[in-house]
Design a protein around this motif. Sequence first.
Motif, PDB file in Angstrom:
ATOM      1  N   THR A  96       0.828  -1.203   0.000  1.00  0.00           N
ATOM      2  CA  THR A  96       0.000   0.000   0.000  1.00  0.00           C
ATOM      3  C   THR A  96       0.863   1.253   0.000  1.00  0.00           C
ATOM      4  O   THR A  96       1.803   1.357   0.792  1.00  0.00           O
ATOM      5  N   LEU A  97       0.539   2.177  -0.893  1.00  0.00           N
ATOM      6  CA  LEU A  97       1.117   3.518  -0.875  1.00  0.00           C
ATOM      7  C   LEU A  97       0.006   4.479  -0.496  1.00  0.00           C
ATOM      8  O   LEU A  97      -1.014   4.560  -1.187  1.00  0.00           O
ATOM      9  N   VAL A  98       0.189   5.180   0.613  1.00  0.00           N
ATOM     10  CA  VAL A  98      -0.809   6.130   1.100  1.00  0.00           C
ATOM     11  C   VAL A  98      -0.244   7.537   0.979  1.00  0.00           C
ATOM     12  O   VAL A  98       0.816   7.840   1.537  1.00  0.00           O
ATOM     13  N   HIS A  99      -0.964   8.393   0.268  1.00  0.00           N
ATOM     14  CA  HIS A  99      -0.527   9.777   0.062  1.00  0.00           C
ATOM     15  C   HIS A  99      -1.331  10.695   0.972  1.00  0.00           C
ATOM     16  O   HIS A  99      -2.539  10.864   0.801  1.00  0.00           O
ATOM     17  N   SER A 100      -0.663  11.274   1.950  1.00  0.00           N
ATOM     18  CA  SER A 100      -1.325  12.167   2.902  1.00  0.00           C
ATOM     19  C   SER A 100      -0.503  13.442   3.106  1.00  0.00           C
ATOM     20  O   SER A 100      -0.432  13.979   4.209  1.00  0.00           O
ATOM     21  N   ILE A 101       0.113  13.905   2.022  1.00  0.00           N
ATOM     22  CA  ILE A 101       0.928  15.117   2.108  1.00  0.00           C
ATOM     23  C   ILE A 101       0.016  16.350   2.094  1.00  0.00           C
ATOM     24  O   ILE A 101      -0.808  16.512   1.202  1.00  0.00           O
ATOM     25  N   ALA A 102       0.173  17.184   3.110  1.00  0.00           N
ATOM     26  CA  ALA A 102      -0.621  18.415   3.210  1.00  0.00           C
ATOM     27  C   ALA A 102       0.339  19.598   3.269  1.00  0.00           C
ATOM     28  O   ALA A 102       0.793  19.997   4.336  1.00  0.00           O
ATOM     29  N   LYS A 103       0.675  20.106   2.110  1.00  0.00           N
ATOM     30  CA  LYS A 103       1.593  21.245   2.034  1.00  0.00           C
ATOM     31  C   LYS A 103       1.078  22.172   0.943  1.00  0.00           C
ATOM     32  O   LYS A 103       1.312  21.955  -0.240  1.00  0.00           O
ATOM     33  N   THR A 116      -2.241  37.799  -1.857  1.00  0.00           N
ATOM     34  CA  THR A 116      -3.171  37.005  -2.649  1.00  0.00           C
ATOM     35  C   THR A 116      -2.418  35.926  -3.434  1.00  0.00           C
ATOM     36  O   THR A 116      -1.194  35.972  -3.564  1.00  0.00           O
ATOM     37  N   LEU A 117      -3.168  34.967  -3.932  1.00  0.00           N
ATOM     38  CA  LEU A 117      -2.580  33.858  -4.671  1.00  0.00           C
ATOM     39  C   LEU A 117      -1.845  34.320  -5.911  1.00  0.00           C
ATOM     40  O   LEU A 117      -2.340  35.155  -6.669  1.00  0.00           O
ATOM     41  N   GLN A 118      -0.664  33.740  -6.102  1.00  0.00           N
ATOM     42  CA  GLN A 118       0.126  33.984  -7.302  1.00  0.00           C
ATOM     43  C   GLN A 118       0.339  32.655  -8.024  1.00  0.00           C
ATOM     44  O   GLN A 118       0.048  31.577  -7.500  1.00  0.00           O
ATOM     45  N   ASN A 119       0.890  32.738  -9.200  1.00  0.00           N
ATOM     46  CA  ASN A 119       1.126  31.547 -10.012  1.00  0.00           C
ATOM     47  C   ASN A 119       1.938  30.494  -9.259  1.00  0.00           C
ATOM     48  O   ASN A 119       1.606  29.296  -9.283  1.00  0.00           O
ATOM     49  N   ASP A 120       2.996  30.922  -8.575  1.00  0.00           N
ATOM     50  CA  ASP A 120       3.853  29.943  -7.902  1.00  0.00           C
ATOM     51  C   ASP A 120       3.158  29.290  -6.717  1.00  0.00           C
ATOM     52  O   ASP A 120       3.490  28.163  -6.339  1.00  0.00           O
ATOM     53  N   ASP A 121       2.154  29.956  -6.128  1.00  0.00           N
ATOM     54  CA  ASP A 121       1.386  29.329  -5.059  1.00  0.00           C
ATOM     55  C   ASP A 121       0.648  28.101  -5.575  1.00  0.00           C
ATOM     56  O   ASP A 121       0.602  27.057  -4.917  1.00  0.00           O
ATOM     57  N   PHE A 122       0.074  28.243  -6.754  1.00  0.00           N
ATOM     58  CA  PHE A 122      -0.603  27.098  -7.370  1.00  0.00           C
ATOM     59  C   PHE A 122       0.398  25.991  -7.691  1.00  0.00           C
ATOM     60  O   PHE A 122       0.143  24.816  -7.445  1.00  0.00           O
ATOM     61  N   GLN A 123       1.521  26.372  -8.264  1.00  0.00           N
ATOM     62  CA  GLN A 123       2.502  25.363  -8.663  1.00  0.00           C
ATOM     63  C   GLN A 123       3.037  24.584  -7.458  1.00  0.00           C
ATOM     64  O   GLN A 123       3.142  23.348  -7.505  1.00  0.00           O
ATOM     65  N   ILE A 124       3.383  25.302  -6.400  1.00  0.00           N
ATOM     66  CA  ILE A 124       3.917  24.656  -5.193  1.00  0.00           C
ATOM     67  C   ILE A 124       2.882  23.708  -4.594  1.00  0.00           C
ATOM     68  O   ILE A 124       3.183  22.567  -4.222  1.00  0.00           O
ATOM     69  N   THR A 125       1.646  24.170  -4.501  1.00  0.00           N
ATOM     70  CA  THR A 125       0.589  23.382  -3.869  1.00  0.00           C
ATOM     71  C   THR A 125       0.236  22.153  -4.691  1.00  0.00           C
ATOM     72  O   THR A 125       0.115  21.039  -4.156  1.00  0.00           O
ATOM     73  N   ILE A 126       0.084  22.319  -5.997  1.00  0.00           N
ATOM     74  CA  ILE A 126      -0.285  21.189  -6.856  1.00  0.00           C
ATOM     75  C   ILE A 126       0.853  20.168  -6.919  1.00  0.00           C
ATOM     76  O   ILE A 126       0.619  18.955  -6.916  1.00  0.00           O
ATOM     77  N   ASN A 127       2.081  20.652  -6.945  1.00  0.00           N
ATOM     78  CA  ASN A 127       3.210  19.724  -6.959  1.00  0.00           C
ATOM     79  C   ASN A 127       3.258  18.891  -5.680  1.00  0.00           C
ATOM     80  O   ASN A 127       3.439  17.667  -5.720  1.00  0.00           O
ATOM     81  N   ALA A 128       3.067  19.543  -4.531  1.00  0.00           N
ATOM     82  CA  ALA A 128       3.165  18.854  -3.248  1.00  0.00           C
ATOM     83  C   ALA A 128       1.990  17.922  -3.002  1.00  0.00           C
ATOM     84  O   ALA A 128       2.167  16.783  -2.546  1.00  0.00           O
ATOM     85  N   GLN A 165     -13.362  29.763   0.717  1.00  0.00           N
ATOM     86  CA  GLN A 165     -12.497  30.924   0.830  1.00  0.00           C
ATOM     87  C   GLN A 165     -11.081  30.494   1.198  1.00  0.00           C
ATOM     88  O   GLN A 165     -10.888  29.648   2.092  1.00  0.00           O
ATOM     89  N   ASN A 166     -10.091  31.028   0.496  1.00  0.00           N
ATOM     90  CA  ASN A 166      -8.656  30.775   0.731  1.00  0.00           C
ATOM     91  C   ASN A 166      -8.203  29.380   0.308  1.00  0.00           C
ATOM     92  O   ASN A 166      -7.056  29.009   0.565  1.00  0.00           O
ATOM     93  N   TYR A 167      -9.061  28.607  -0.332  1.00  0.00           N
ATOM     94  CA  TYR A 167      -8.773  27.199  -0.605  1.00  0.00           C
ATOM     95  C   TYR A 167      -8.511  26.917  -2.083  1.00  0.00           C
ATOM     96  O   TYR A 167      -8.365  25.758  -2.485  1.00  0.00           O
ATOM     97  N   ALA A 168      -8.407  27.940  -2.907  1.00  0.00           N
ATOM     98  CA  ALA A 168      -8.364  27.732  -4.362  1.00  0.00           C
ATOM     99  C   ALA A 168      -7.183  26.869  -4.799  1.00  0.00           C
ATOM    100  O   ALA A 168      -7.338  25.969  -5.629  1.00  0.00           O
ATOM    101  N   ALA A 169      -5.996  27.122  -4.255  1.00  0.00           N
ATOM    102  CA  ALA A 169      -4.819  26.357  -4.670  1.00  0.00           C
ATOM    103  C   ALA A 169      -4.937  24.902  -4.239  1.00  0.00           C
ATOM    104  O   ALA A 169      -4.603  23.982  -5.001  1.00  0.00           O
ATOM    105  N   VAL A 170      -5.423  24.677  -3.008  1.00  0.00           N
ATOM    106  CA  VAL A 170      -5.598  23.305  -2.528  1.00  0.00           C
ATOM    107  C   VAL A 170      -6.700  22.612  -3.316  1.00  0.00           C
ATOM    108  O   VAL A 170      -6.599  21.431  -3.658  1.00  0.00           O
ATOM    109  N   SER A 171      -7.754  23.343  -3.621  1.00  0.00           N
ATOM    110  CA  SER A 171      -8.838  22.786  -4.440  1.00  0.00           C
ATOM    111  C   SER A 171      -8.305  22.292  -5.772  1.00  0.00           C
ATOM    112  O   SER A 171      -8.636  21.184  -6.227  1.00  0.00           O
TER     113      SER A 171
END
Length: 265
Positions: A96-103, A116-128, A165-171
């Motif tokens: 089993t591989l369990v992915h629970s990274i919250a960054k 406010t959110l910038q391009n790199d905020d999305f990139q960092i969050t989606i990558n992590a 609210q504030n969750y766009a990158a994580v979403s």
Amino acid sequence: MNREFEHKNEWALVLGGSSGLGLATAKKLAKHGLHICVVHRNSRSQKEEIENQFQEIKNENVHFLSFNIDALNTNKRDLVLASLQDKLGQKGKVKTLVHSIAKGNLKPMVSEDSQTLQNDDFQITINAMAISLWDWFKAIFDKNLFAEDARIISFTSEGNTKPWQNYAAVSAAKVALEAISRNIALEFAKFGIRANCIQAGVTNTASLNRIPNSDEIKAHTLKRNPFQQLTTPENVANVVYLLCKDEASWINGTTLKVDGGESLN
């Protein structure tokens, strides 16, 4: 307690396993005989508490490895897998591989008094929180470390369809995570690999408490959840365990809601 994974020399690799859903999952799987490898990132001040938590896993009489590293660092990942491969020997495998990274970055899209959110905020969050699942999965697959019947499990949230609210990158990361999981399910089924996401209800974890206005989210959830309770990490860990069982082998490429029905309202 049925320890159905005992004596099989099978492992669970938990990314983000020192707290919350990941830690509860590691404890649950250890109770049923899976050996545990945890990758986490914590400060020295948290060491004593984390070691106490890990001791509960060791007390289950399973093999245990932990690595306090940056899970996004390619060189560190290679070192972890080399150590794990050495521990597995010739017959051991990753069940089993369990992915629970919250960054992720929790910023508004528009604000007069905060960043406010910038391009790199999305990139960092989606990558992590999304692409790292693929990176770890592919590295394990390329080393032929997966069991013949392996389970890939990752954690998403209701933010996959609802704006908060504030969750766009994580979403955005959760949507990407689900897409990656579905394609693993499709393209790697012929190798005996099943991949699924768990959509947990609102759970009182450190990750939730980092979200601005998290107290309001919890209060609202208590009203709309049919059981008038928050989801617990143990609720989610129980379903991870069920997905690892032989009887769950026909569940593949889907997102399971583990929220007590709160998403009904």
